[in-house]
Design an enzyme around this catalytic site. Structure first.
Site, PDB file in Angstrom:
ATOM      1  N   ASP A 460     -31.910  -0.131  -0.477  1.00  0.00           N
ATOM      2  CA  ASP A 460     -32.025   0.984  -1.417  1.00  0.00           C
ATOM      3  C   ASP A 460     -31.224   0.707  -2.673  1.00  0.00           C
ATOM      4  OD1 ASP A 460     -29.676   1.079   0.099  1.00  0.00           O
ATOM      5  OD2 ASP A 460     -29.502   3.252  -0.039  1.00  0.00           O
ATOM      6  N   ARG A 464     -23.041   0.877  -3.546  1.00  0.00           N
ATOM      7  CA  ARG A 464     -22.229   1.813  -2.768  1.00  0.00           C
ATOM      8  C   ARG A 464     -22.240   1.429  -1.288  1.00  0.00           C
ATOM      9  NH1 ARG A 464     -26.495   6.316  -3.992  1.00  0.00           N
ATOM     10  NH2 ARG A 464     -27.888   6.133  -2.202  1.00  0.00           N
ATOM     11  N   ASP A 465     -21.564   2.227  -0.476  1.00  0.00           N
ATOM     12  CA  ASP A 465     -21.475   1.905   0.958  1.00  0.00           C
ATOM     13  C   ASP A 465     -22.768   2.293   1.660  1.00  0.00           C
ATOM     14  OD1 ASP A 465     -21.281   4.614   0.713  1.00  0.00           O
ATOM     15  OD2 ASP A 465     -19.423   4.823   1.853  1.00  0.00           O
ATOM     16  N   GLU A 466     -23.850   1.657   1.237  1.00  0.00           N
ATOM     17  CA  GLU A 466     -25.143   1.962   1.830  1.00  0.00           C
ATOM     18  C   GLU A 466     -25.910   0.647   1.981  1.00  0.00           C
ATOM     19  OE1 GLU A 466     -26.477   5.671   0.776  1.00  0.00           O
ATOM     20  OE2 GLU A 466     -28.331   5.537   1.901  1.00  0.00           O
ATOM     21  N   ASP A 473     -38.105   3.469   0.777  1.00  0.00           N
ATOM     22  CA  ASP A 473     -37.955   2.787  -0.502  1.00  0.00           C
ATOM     23  C   ASP A 473     -38.803   1.517  -0.529  1.00  0.00           C
ATOM     24  OD1 ASP A 473     -35.742   4.438   0.277  1.00  0.00           O
ATOM     25  OD2 ASP A 473     -34.620   3.739  -1.459  1.00  0.00           O
ATOM     26  N   TRP A 526     -41.374   7.350   5.309  1.00  0.00           N
ATOM     27  CA  TRP A 526     -40.346   6.350   5.598  1.00  0.00           C
ATOM     28  C   TRP A 526     -40.833   5.470   6.762  1.00  0.00           C
ATOM     29  CZ3 TRP A 526     -39.256   9.752   2.066  1.00  0.00           C
ATOM     30  CH2 TRP A 526     -38.240   9.489   1.156  1.00  0.00           C
ATOM     31  N   GLU A 734     -31.494   5.457  -9.515  1.00  0.00           N
ATOM     32  CA  GLU A 734     -31.901   6.169  -8.306  1.00  0.00           C
ATOM     33  C   GLU A 734     -32.521   7.520  -8.641  1.00  0.00           C
ATOM     34  OE1 GLU A 734     -28.552   7.073  -5.771  1.00  0.00           O
ATOM     35  OE2 GLU A 734     -29.869   7.442  -4.054  1.00  0.00           O
ATOM     36  N   HIS A 755     -31.622   1.165  -8.143  1.00  0.00           N
ATOM     37  CA  HIS A 755     -32.395   1.622  -6.990  1.00  0.00           C
ATOM     38  C   HIS A 755     -33.854   1.390  -7.371  1.00  0.00           C
ATOM     39  CE1 HIS A 755     -30.356   4.050  -3.904  1.00  0.00           C
ATOM     40  NE2 HIS A 755     -31.532   4.536  -3.555  1.00  0.00           N
TER      41      HIS A 755
END
Ligand code: BGC
Length: 866
Positions: A460, A464-466, A473, A526, A734, A755
């Site tokens: 994505d 960041r912490d992702e 996506d 998704w 994003e 994103h």
């Protein structure tokens, strides 16, 4: 006619370490002659002894991609060389191609003699530990004729032989669900070995195996990195020797104090042990390694392209920021990029430099890090103080445009920092350009969004912490991705990850590789990635095997959709399972979740019917087709009023109903008009989120409202694609309102500036504006559909696409009432061409053009244009 070129096996040029036992060959015919077409091929495959492993004989066919090997059974370590000859449309032979090779990996678990090993220190879910260095000196009786290193890690590794890194691949072996499969790599290391004393070394990073993944802390799969390596050496006399990882290896902790993908890397150059990866090093103080159990997953060969350092970027500016007691420095890379930096410095030993990374600046000119959440993405370098020092981290990557440097001795110049762009080695295939510079910047941003987020897994966001393989996506962006770069093998790997993540009831989660976030079901749009992505790869690259391989699991997933829907309505109001993310990040336009659910259920059922039919499963195909008609009826019964209006007035509702063909024909015009009215009422703005945006421009084009599609494309106030461009964005944001003049930054909790999802407009730019599309009946652009759609104030647009068959071009311009259109149809393909409204008196090469299918070749059309 010249011999075929671009010989590839399993999408790779001369792959080493594959484990598919019926690998597929693809090639390109070279000819710029009109009508060049392959009429036959002959493939010869010889093994290392020169013995024929397969002679296909002359096969009369125009198939030139994905031709399966059908020779003698392939075994572990087989090294094969193949050559190819083709015949053209007049049965004239091409002459034999240059040879190409492929090499098998270790096909049987018993081929592995190595044991998993690792260091002794184990951290916790929040405490990291230093990076272990592992070594093993050994002796060879003479300089080997050839050698292969079969190698992997649970975590990340850098393997070294006699002081040299064995490969340019980085972040190996990447990310898979280590409980299901662990990829190993195979490297030709013959040239690194010598007669007598040698040394093998490895540095191990935590990576995804035991480092931080998203916001859940460390140790998702295991408690420390583990290493597995088998060096197989063949001497001139044909004898072999194998050096493996086992209890005889030793380890120590050195200069890499910590290394984490999300948090960054810390290096103390004073702790380097010079020559540790050379044979003469005194390793007396090193400790024995721990022999470990190894991850649960099966060892598998090459799949997906490796991650590499793709390019270097020089900062466009360095600024001093006055701070007490010492100034700090801010480097601007001029591009929001993903990777790391190379630092150049000299100064006193013990000086520590801190590097912080951010995508954007706050209005007062400082780096903005709130949107990184817990990902600190900070590097530290401590100098050893012996002159010019150069350093790059190994086991981390950052998403950034700006680098804040603290503690630099002296005043750095721009060359103190070099940006190293890192991503999966997916070769660029597409280019798009038009007469509007802002739209060209949008295309640039889409491509950079792809670069930044295709780091082994389609993520994505990269900062960041992702940084997760969000299924929605990926599904939204995959077609655009397949224009920009060759992503066939990249997605082949990730679709395996998707299947690995499937739940017992058939559910597909929101992210893959698996990190259970909201439960096992990703919900509408998704989880549907599991049908949409294989289908798209099949369409773009003709990869039928991807459909074959996953069909049973896709069937289970679709059954789960049917089982959890009520009267064929998916995500119905009382449903107690996960209903989905809705039209994620739409603007003031909530599309009911059951509409999205049911629309995607219908869409994927139709795709399954097409897939079944492609696989020759006619019974399934008609069953799915019938089911799809029933879902369509359920959709109209529930969501269409007797007057033919949709019960929800959002743009996304209309887009899904039209794009997935869910409403009776007689109501389409009215629904399209309602969509246009809503866009108009919002001052020619879209309101769609992740789910509706990808199809919006296409739906408008198909409904005869190209004018509105262009209005949206060219809209400069938010929400729009160009709004971020006018704000200086160099990647896709994003959110439509990541930053606005009136509100400033959006919620820091979720505000990525890289994103790719909204970059899905790229598909429309290539396929409609420039006009390169595929015919679903003849995948992989075997039949190209050219359809230019000039609009806005555009005076030209052009695109090219390096397809499986060769380069496709569509290049149009409008000049003084004339529309000129140059197209290139690669050999062994054909095309259909549709001229834009307003064209008359079409001529080609000076002669009136009568229409009909185009054979391969280059064409120069012109026509009157009003
Ligand atoms: C991610 C997405 C994802 C979404 C699910 C976010 O945190 O960044 O892009 O699709 O969650 O709604």
């Amino acid at each position: 006619m010249s011999p075929p070129t671009r010989l590839r096996c399993e999408y790779f040029v001369n792959p080493v370490g594959i484990d598919v036992t019926d690998p597929r060959f693809s090639w390109q015919m070279t000819s710029d002659k009109r009508g060049a077409k392959q009429s036959a091929y002959e493939i010869e495959v010889r093994d290392a002894n020169g013995e024929m492993a397969w002679d296909s004989g002359k096969v009369v066919t125009d198939q030139s991609i994905h031709v399966k090997y059908r020779g003698r059974p392939l075994v572990s370590r087989d090294k094969l060389t193949w050559t190819l000859q083709t015949w053209d449309e007049n049965d004239v032979a091409s002459g034999v191609s240059e040879p190409a090779t492929f090499e098998m990996g270790l096909l049987e678990p018993t081929d592995w003699k190595a044991e998993w090993i690792g260091g002794s220190i184990v951290g916790g879910s929040r405490t990291s530990v230093p990076v272990p260095f592992l070594r093993k000196p050994f002796t060879l009786k003479s300089k080997p004729k050839s050698a292969r290193l079969y190698v992997t890690a649970a975590g990340l590794y850098e393997a070294r032989i006699n002081g040299k890194v064995v490969t340019q691949d980085i972040l190996t072996p990447g990310w898979t669900d280590f409980n299901k499969r662990v990829r190993y790599q195979v490297y030709d290391v013959g040239s690194l070995l010598s007669d007598g004393q040698n040394a093998l070394g490895a540095i191990l990073g935590d990576g995804w195996f035991c480092g931080c993944v998203e916001w859940r802390g460390r140790q998702l799969y295991g408690d420390r990195p583990e290493f597995l390596a088998q060096l197989e050496v063949t001497y001139e006399d044909g004898t072999m020797e194998t050096i493996v990882t086992d209890s005889s290896w030793t380890h120590a902790y050195g200069p890499i104090i910590s290394a984490d993908i999300l948090m960054g890397e810390a290096y103390d150059a004073r702790l380097e042990f010079h020559g540790w990866d050379l044979p003469w090093f005194d390793g007396a103080k090193w400790h024995p390694v721990d022999v470990l159990e190894g991850p649960k997953g099966a060892l598998v060969g090459m799949s997906g392209p490796p991650v590499k350092k793709i390019m270097e970027i020089t900062p466009i500016e360095v600024k001093e920021i006055p701070k007490w007691p010492n100034a700090e420095y801010l480097f601007d890379m001029g591009q929001n990029m993903v990777g790391h930096v190379r630092l150049r410095v000299s100064g006193p030993a013990g000086t520590t430099i801190r590097l912080r990374f951010a995508e954007v600046l706050t209005p007062d000119g400082n780096i903005y890090t709130e949107n990184l959440r817990s990902a600190t993405q900070t590097d530290f370098y401590t100098l050893k103080g012996d002159g010019d020092e150069t350093w790059e981290p190994k086991f981390t990557f950052h998403g950034f445009r700006y680098v804040e440097v603290k503690g630099y001795p002296g005043t750095p110049t721009k060359d103190a920092i070099t940006g190293i762009v890192v991503h999966s080695d997916t070769p660029p295939t597409g280019e798009f350009e038009c007469s509007d510079p802002l739209v060209n910047q949008l295309q640039h941003n889409i491509q950079w969004g792809q670069r930044g987020n295709f780091v082994d897994v389609p993520t994505d966001c990269p900062q960041r912490d992702e940084r997760l393989g969000w299924t929605g996506d990926a599904q939204v962006f995959i077609r655009t991705a397949a224009f920009n770069m060759d992503v066939a093998s990249f997605f082949e790997k990730w679709i395996n990850d998707l299947e690995d993540s499937q739940g017992e009831k058939g559910e597909i989660p929101p992210t893959a590789p698996m990190t259970p976030i909201v439960g096992a079901d990703g919900g509408p749009a998704w989880a549907d990635a599991f049908v949409i992505c294989p289908w798209t790869i099949y369409q773009c690259y003709g990869d039928r095997r991807i459909l074959e391989r996953h069909y049973p699991a896709m069937r289970r997933w679709l059954a789960q959709q049917a089982n959890t829907s009520k009267d064929l309505i998916r995500s119905y109001p009382e449903y107690e399972g996960f209903k989905g993310f809705g039209d994620w990040l739409s603007t003031k336009a909530e599309t009911p979740i059951e509409i999205i659910g049911t629309a995607f259920f219908a869409h994927c059922t139709l795709l399954m019917s097409k897939i079944a039919s492609e696989l020759g499963l006619e019974k399934d195909a008609s069953a799915y087709f019938e089911l799809r008609s029933k879902i369509q009826k359920a959709f109209t019964d529930a969501f269409l009023t007797p007057g033919g209006a949709l019960v929800s007035g959002t743009q996304t509702t209309a887009v899904l109903a039209l794009h997935f063909d869910l409403v009776p024909d007689q109501h389409r015009a009215k629904i399209a008009q309602a969509l246009v009215d809503d866009i108009g009422n919002r001052g020619w703005h879209l309101s769609t989120g992740f789910v509706g945006t990808p199809y919006l421009a296409e739906v408008l084009t198909d409904a005869g409202r190209l004018d509105v599609a262009y209005k949206l494309l060219l809209q400069k106030t938010w929400p729009s694609w160009l709004y971020p461009v006018t704000k200086g964005a160099t990647t896709i944001w994003e959110r439509w309102d990541g930053w606005t003049d009136d509100k400033g930054f959006q919620d820091a909790g979720m505000n990525s500036f890289n994103h790719y999802a909204y970059g899905a407009i790229g598909e429309w730019m290539y396929s409609r504006v420039a006009g390169i599309d595929l015919d679903p009946e003849a995948p992989a652009y075997k039949r190209i559909l050219f359809g230019a759609h000039p609009g806005g104030e555009f005076t030209y647009a052009k695109a090219s696409l390096e397809s499986m068959y060769g380069r496709i071009v569509s290049d149009w311009k409008i000049e003084g009432g004339t529309f000129t259109w140059n197209v290139v149809v690669p050999p062994n393909t054909t095309a259909r061409i549709a001229f834009p409204a307003g064209c008359s008196e079409v001529a080609e090469g000076g002669k009136a053009f009568g229409g009909g299918e185009l054979a391969s070749g280059s064409y120069a059309f012109n026509c009157k244009y009003a």
